[in-house]
Design an enzyme around this catalytic site. Sequence first.
Site, mmCIF file in Angstrom:
data_model
loop_
_atom_site.group_PDB
_atom_site.id
_atom_site.type_symbol
_atom_site.label_atom_id
_atom_site.label_comp_id
_atom_site.label_asym_id
_atom_site.label_seq_id
_atom_site.Cartn_x
_atom_site.Cartn_y
_atom_site.Cartn_z
ATOM 1 N N GLY A 222 0.806 -1.217 0.000
ATOM 2 C CA GLY A 222 0.000 0.000 0.000
ATOM 3 C C GLY A 222 0.836 1.263 0.000
ATOM 4 O O GLY A 222 1.904 1.304 -0.603
ATOM 5 N N ASP A 249 -0.630 5.346 -11.478
ATOM 6 C CA ASP A 249 -1.332 6.505 -12.043
ATOM 7 C C ASP A 249 -2.706 6.665 -11.385
ATOM 8 O O ASP A 249 -3.154 7.784 -11.134
ATOM 9 C CB ASP A 249 -1.493 6.347 -13.558
ATOM 10 C CG ASP A 249 -0.134 6.205 -14.251
ATOM 11 O OD1 ASP A 249 0.859 6.744 -13.729
ATOM 12 O OD2 ASP A 249 -0.071 5.555 -15.307
#
Lengths: 309, 309
Positions: A222, A249
């Site tokens: 994460g 992105d």
Amino acid sequence: MILTVTLNTALDITYRVPVLEPHATHRVTEVIERPGGKGVNVARVLAALGHEVTVTGFTGGATGRTVQDGLTAVPHLVDALVPVEGPTRRTIALVDDRTGDTTQLNEPGPTITPAEWSAFQEAYEDLLASASAVALCGSLPPGVPVGAYAGLVRAARAAAVPVLLDTSGEPLRRGVAARPDLVKPNADELAELTGSHEPLRATQDTRRRGARAVVASLGTEGLLAVTPEGRWRATPPARLHGNPTGAGDSAVAGLLSALTEQLPWPDRLSRAVALSAATVLSRVAGEFDRRTYEELVEQVTVTQEASAA
Amino acid sequence: MILTVTLNTALDITYRVPVLEPHATHRVTEVIERPGGKGVNVARVLAALGHEVTVTGFTGGATGRTVQDGLTAVPHLVDALVPVEGPTRRTIALVDDRTGDTTQLNEPGPTITPAEWSAFQEAYEDLLASASAVALCGSLPPGVPVGAYAGLVRAARAAAVPVLLDTSGEPLRRGVAARPDLVKPNADELAELTGSHEPLRATQDTRRRGARAVVASLGTEGLLAVTPEGRWRATPPARLHGNPTGAGDSAVAGLLSALTEQLPWPDRLSRAVALSAATVLSRVAGEFDRRTYEELVEQVTVTQEASAA
């Protein structure tokens, strides 16, 4: 609107072949084309979330026209690419159907002339006037000075527009020194910038080098955010299996989206992790499923860490 | 003029990479683009020899526009490609700089609709009216009936235009049955057509199947011609080392060029062998050096064989 900058836009082409064998002739069984480059991918996710978004960078040649045709089809997205003489690069993702593995071929991109770079900087400053935030994304094409992002960061700060930088190598090093509001390096980029393979140390060092806040993307672990407001870790609900293309992105889009809504850090990170995870789980590389995202965003774990950043 | 037909035109792209490694990311160091497809290659060689040549076939999309821009730049060449909805295919030749080996990726090409195929047939018949010879070259794109070349051969014969067919598989089998003036199979195509791996027997069998004359290209051994006027073998002066890309197309151009000049078979074969050899020796794939060709054409050995064809 949110502005995204992609200096090295691309026509992203995906080829499927039954088996990739070097030195053989292959019949491509499926061809998919779409506008690419990191800032374009970020813009597409933002537009899918309902944000008004403007894309700038360079476009040239037949490949540039194809990229622009593709952008025209996206609701909420405005094309403000600056025309150049050289053709926009292609990238080819060659998927081996037997193994699922991808071989990537990236053209270098057109060489940008000094006059084209000046024209871009003017267009960028005009666009900043109506931007609520700006993301500077990806590699530099040949001809653009290595300090390009540093200059674009300074122009955004002068215009009081929050600026996020997502690049690597020397352009990142110089860009960070220009004091962007946020950078989103991955573990490799952090290590290259700071020399440290320890993510927390490297993230803290990146702040000392000039970034106001740093959100490090650590793959399946994460995000780690080190900010003036505190330090957080945000993790997806389960280990994800899928295609990581575009996951970074999507995380940038999540951060920008929540930033322009003035949400607190934990909500920004939840959104970034959930969008990133929904992209990994998507059947189509770089896309995300809205329902998966909405389910996941409730399941992200965000933990504030004890020590101040 | 000489007419060449390329139903599956292509944008031929050559990429150089330092080393091709499956599943890795590669930065392409050189990108070369040019109009392609066998009939387009034949036309380029004919134009370089000073013939007036017209190119037809299909063109579509951004890749088709790039192909047409490339053709416009060639002196003596007229673009009469017929527009279609689907985009012209790309082919990618991926050259590994370490070994010099090439990995080929060929897109399938656009699907041609029945209306587009009808429009092409009309355009073709109009072009035949001013053609001194016609070459039908290469594979069929999706949607074009497998008997397409047979129909185009018949139309040429009805218009009394000498017709050369250079294709493979079922389109060749059907095309040969329509009695073209000349076919130019290689050893693999001959074997697939006739079931025989013995070139002379397979070449003679191809005549029995309908071709008026057959010129078989046998790689380094040169050409074997079996014709109503006699049987010849033509061989280059020495074993050639180089890139065989386009050598077959150059041989077709040599045959057509000499045919329209009404030269006898030995001169047709010398020209075909010398152009083919000059193409193999060229530094640039598919090109040929005019001076090398002029030197080689004097050195080709043509031997008539005893038995009548």
